[in-house]
Design an enzyme around this catalytic site. Structure first.
Site, PDB file in Angstrom:
ATOM      1  N   GLY A  69      49.866  50.266  44.252  1.00 11.55           N
ATOM      2  CA  GLY A  69      49.438  50.766  44.391  1.00 11.55           C
ATOM      3  C   GLY A  69      48.087  51.098  46.207  1.00 11.55           C
ATOM      4  O   GLY A  69      48.020  52.096  46.069  1.00 11.55           O
ATOM      5  N   THR A  70      47.903  50.561  46.202  1.00  6.65           N
ATOM      6  CA  THR A  70      47.263  50.278  47.813  1.00  6.65           C
ATOM      7  C   THR A  70      48.424  51.325  48.349  1.00  6.65           C
ATOM      8  O   THR A  70      47.466  51.880  49.200  1.00  6.65           O
ATOM      9  CB  THR A  70      47.753  49.376  48.923  1.00  6.65           C
ATOM     10  OG1 THR A  70      47.141  48.176  47.720  1.00  6.65           O
ATOM     11  CG2 THR A  70      46.679  49.077  49.940  1.00  6.65           C
ATOM     12  N   GLN A 179      44.247  51.171  36.947  1.00 14.24           N
ATOM     13  CA  GLN A 179      43.884  50.335  35.744  1.00 14.24           C
ATOM     14  C   GLN A 179      43.624  50.888  34.753  1.00 14.24           C
ATOM     15  O   GLN A 179      43.633  51.021  34.455  1.00 14.24           O
ATOM     16  CB  GLN A 179      42.447  49.660  36.140  1.00 14.24           C
ATOM     17  CG  GLN A 179      42.398  49.189  37.605  1.00 14.24           C
ATOM     18  CD  GLN A 179      42.988  47.699  36.260  1.00 14.24           C
ATOM     19  OE1 GLN A 179      42.766  47.269  36.173  1.00 14.24           O
ATOM     20  NE2 GLN A 179      43.351  46.932  37.801  1.00 14.24           N
ATOM     21  N   HIS A 201      52.732  46.209  38.570  1.00 14.55           N
ATOM     22  CA  HIS A 201      52.195  45.483  38.123  1.00 14.55           C
ATOM     23  C   HIS A 201      50.885  44.870  37.234  1.00 14.55           C
ATOM     24  O   HIS A 201      50.642  44.113  36.370  1.00 14.55           O
ATOM     25  CB  HIS A 201      52.059  43.968  39.190  1.00 14.55           C
ATOM     26  CG  HIS A 201      50.945  44.435  40.258  1.00 14.55           C
ATOM     27  ND1 HIS A 201      50.111  43.270  39.872  1.00 14.55           N
ATOM     28  CD2 HIS A 201      50.656  45.250  40.865  1.00 14.55           C
ATOM     29  CE1 HIS A 201      48.718  43.748  41.137  1.00 14.55           C
ATOM     30  NE2 HIS A 201      49.370  44.999  42.123  1.00 14.55           N
ATOM     31  N   CYS A 323      41.211  41.341  43.174  1.00 16.40           N
ATOM     32  CA  CYS A 323      42.874  41.189  44.092  1.00 16.40           C
ATOM     33  C   CYS A 323      42.389  40.993  45.056  1.00 16.40           C
ATOM     34  O   CYS A 323      43.165  41.103  46.307  1.00 16.40           O
ATOM     35  CB  CYS A 323      42.943  42.770  44.256  1.00 16.40           C
ATOM     36  SG  CYS A 323      42.553  43.389  42.574  1.00 16.40           S
TER      37      CYS A 323
HETATM   38  N1  PLP Z   1      43.742  50.222  42.441  1.00 15.95           N
HETATM   39  C1  PLP Z   1      42.391  49.287  41.736  1.00 15.95           C
HETATM   40  C2  PLP Z   1      41.472  49.711  40.702  1.00 15.95           C
HETATM   41  C3  PLP Z   1      43.174  48.042  41.252  1.00 15.95           C
HETATM   42  O1  PLP Z   1      42.629  47.305  40.464  1.00 15.95           O
HETATM   43  C4  PLP Z   1      44.423  47.832  42.601  1.00 15.95           C
HETATM   44  C5  PLP Z   1      44.374  46.303  42.281  1.00 15.95           C
HETATM   45  O2  PLP Z   1      44.697  45.647  43.219  1.00 15.95           O
HETATM   46  C6  PLP Z   1      44.628  48.618  43.393  1.00 15.95           C
HETATM   47  C7  PLP Z   1      44.002  49.553  43.572  1.00 15.95           C
HETATM   48  C8  PLP Z   1      45.872  47.780  44.075  1.00 15.95           C
HETATM   49  O3  PLP Z   1      46.423  47.849  43.454  1.00 15.95           O
HETATM   50  P1  PLP Z   1      48.387  46.991  44.001  1.00 15.95           P
HETATM   51  O4  PLP Z   1      47.697  46.091  44.137  1.00 15.95           O
HETATM   52  O5  PLP Z   1      49.357  47.883  43.444  1.00 15.95           O
HETATM   53  O6  PLP Z   1      48.701  47.733  45.257  1.00 15.95           O
END
Ligand code: PLP
Length: 381
Positions: A69-70, A179, A201, A323
Site C-alpha cells: 500500500g505504501t 482498508q 496483507h 502500522c
Molecule cells: N493505508 C492504510 C489505510 C493502511 O492501513 C496501511 C497499513 O499499513 C497502508 C496504507 C500501508 O500499506 P502497506 O502496509 O501495504 O504498505
C-alpha cells in the site's frame, strides 16, 4: 491467543497460502523471460491481475503490482504530480495514513488539508467551497488524497461524492482503499477516483505486495526505473508467489464479503457491554464504518497500558496507528475529529476479520474489562 488486529495485518487465508506454495513449486523463472518457464510464471502473475481486477470490477490491465500500500500511494501521488509537471496542489484529508501524508509531503508541491467533521468523515462542504474558488493558474491541478476506510476507526469516507467534486474542478483523486478492499464492495469505476491503492496483507494475502489501479489515461509517471516491468510504470521483477497469494486472497475476500458484514452484530454486542460495564466511548459509533473495526476510549486509561494489559491476557489489539513500528502516541485521527486529549490518549483499536469466531468478541471484552477493573475502574469506584 485472540487476534484482534486485522487492520494491522490479517492472518493469511488458506487460499492465499495454497496459491503461494503452488507458485513457489513451479520453480525458478522470471515472468519476463520468453522461455516456457518464464511464460508459466507470467501466467501466474496475469491470473492474479485478473483476480484483483475482478475484485474491484476493473480490467486487469489497469492494475499495476507494487510492494504494498505504501508504494502504491507513493506511486499514485508522486507519479501523478510528476506527470502534471509539478503544476498541482495536493489536498490531503486530515485522517490519511502516514503512507499518504508522507508521500504527499515529499511530492514537492504545496499540500492543503481537507478537514474532517466530528463524525470522522471528510467535510464535503468545505471541499466544495475550496474547489469552487480554485485558482488553477496559481495552484495547478487539485489532487485529492482520500481514503475509503480509516485504519484506526473504520469510518467510511464519501469518496464518490468527493471525487465527483474534484473531477468537476478538473482535478484528480487518489483513493487509499487498503482498508476497504474485502470489507466493503469496492468498484474502481464507481468510486470515481483516478487511482486506487490496495495492499495484500490487509485481506489475508502476504505482506510486501500491493497494487495500484489507475484509470486508463490518468496522468502517471514511474518512480522506479529499470527493466520496464508493469508497462514501464513500475520496474522490478514481480514477486510472483506474493502476487499469486494476493490474487487468491482478493477473490476469497470478495466472496466472503457477506461474512465480514455479519461481524457487525457481534461487534455491536461487544461495544454495548464495554459501554455499560466499562464506561467506554465508542469512536464513530453513529458513522458508517467497517463491520470488523471497533475503536473505543476510556479517559484516564492510557492506550499503551490497555494494549499491554490485553497482551498479557493473550489478546492482540493496537493503539493509534498500529502500522507504525510499536510506537504508541496520541491518535492524530481522533484529534482531527476534534476529540479531546483524554480520548485521543486512551483510544484503542480492535479489528476482526475472516478468521474471527463470535466468542472472540466476548473474550476481548472480558480481557479489557478485567484490565480496567484492576486499574481505572477501581480508581473511580
Ligand atoms: N493505508 C492504510 C489505510 C493502511 O492501513 C496501511 C497499513 O499499513 C497502508 C496504507 C500501508 O500499506 P502497506 O502496509 O501495504 O504498505
Amino acid at each position: 491467543m485472540i487476534y484482534a488486529d486485522y487492520n494491522a495485518t490479517a492472518p493469511m487465508r488458506p487460499e492465499a497460502r495454497e496459491a503461494m506454495l503452488a507458485a513457489l513449486d513451479l520453480g525458478a523463472a522470471n515472468p519476463s523471460s520468453v522461455h516456457r518457464a518464464g511464460r508459466t510464471a507470467r501466467a501466474v502473475v496475469e491470473r492474479a491481475r485478473a483476480q484483483i481486477g475482478g475484485a474491484i470490477g476493473s480490467r486487469a490491465e489497469d492494475i499495476l503490482f507494487t510492494s504494498g500500500g505504501t508504494e502504491s500511494l507513493a506511486l499514485a501521488i508522486q507519479g501523478a504530480v510528476q506527470a502534471l509537471d509539478g503544476k498541482a496542489t495536493l489536498i490531503v484529508s486530515a485522517i490519511e495514513h502516514e503512507a499518504a501524508t508522507k508521500a504527499a509531503g515529499f511530492a514537492g508541491v504545496p499540500v492543503e488539508t481537507a478537514y474532517v467533521l466530528a463524525s470522522g468523515q471528510v467535510d464535503l462542504d468545505d471541499l466544495k467551497t475550496r474547489l469552487s474558488a480554485w485558482d488553477k493558474a496559481l495552484k495547478g491541478t487539485p489532487v485529492l488524497v482520500l481514503m475509503l476506510a480509516n485504519n484506526e476507526t473504520g469510518i467510511l469516507q464519501p469518496v464518490a461524492e468527493a471525487a465527483a467534486m474534484v473531477r468537476g474542478a478538473g482535478g484528480l483523486t487518489v483513493c487509499d482503499a487498503v482498508q476497504g478492499l474485502g470489507k466493503v464492495q469496492v468498484n474502481a469505476a464507481l468510486l470515481g477516483a483516478d487511482f486506487v491503492a490496495l495492499s495484500a496483507h490487509k485481506i489475508g494475502g502476504p505482506q510486501g505486495v500491493g497494487a495500484l489501479w489507475h484509470r486508463a489515461g490518468a496522468p502517471l509517471k514511474a518512480l522506479l526505473h529499470g527493466g520496464g516491468q508493469e508497462r514501464g510504470l513500475r520496474s522490478g521483477t514481480e514477486n510472483v508467489a506474493g502476487i499469486a497469494g494476493f490474487g487468491a486472497a482478493a477473490e476469497a475476500a470478495v466472496r466472503d464479503l457477506p461474512k465480514y458484514a455479519a461481524l457487525a452484530k457481534h461487534r455491536d454486542t461487544m461495544e454495548a457491554r464495554l459501554k455499560a460495564e466499562g464506561g467506554v466511548t465508542v469512536i464513530g459509533e453513529a458513522s458508517p464504518r467497517l463491520a470488523g473495526t471497533s475503536n473505543f476510549a476510556r479517559p484516564g486509561f492510557r492506550a499503551e497500558t490497555q494494549v499491554m494489559a490485553m497482551d498479557l491476557a493473550g489478546v492482540c489489539v493496537s493503539a493509534g496507528s498500529a502500522c507504525s513500528s510499536g510506537k504508541v502516541k496520541r491518535s492524530l485521527v481522533l484529534m482531527a475529529m476534534g476529540a479531546d486529549d483524554s480520548l485521543a490518549e486512551s483510544a484503542i483499536r480492535t479489528s476482526f476479520g475472516w478468521g474471527t469466531k463470535p466468542e472472540d468478541f466476548e473474550r476481548v471484552a472480558d480481557a479489557w474489562l478485567e484490565a480496567a477493573r484492576r486499574t481505572v475502574l477501581k480508581e473511580t469506584a
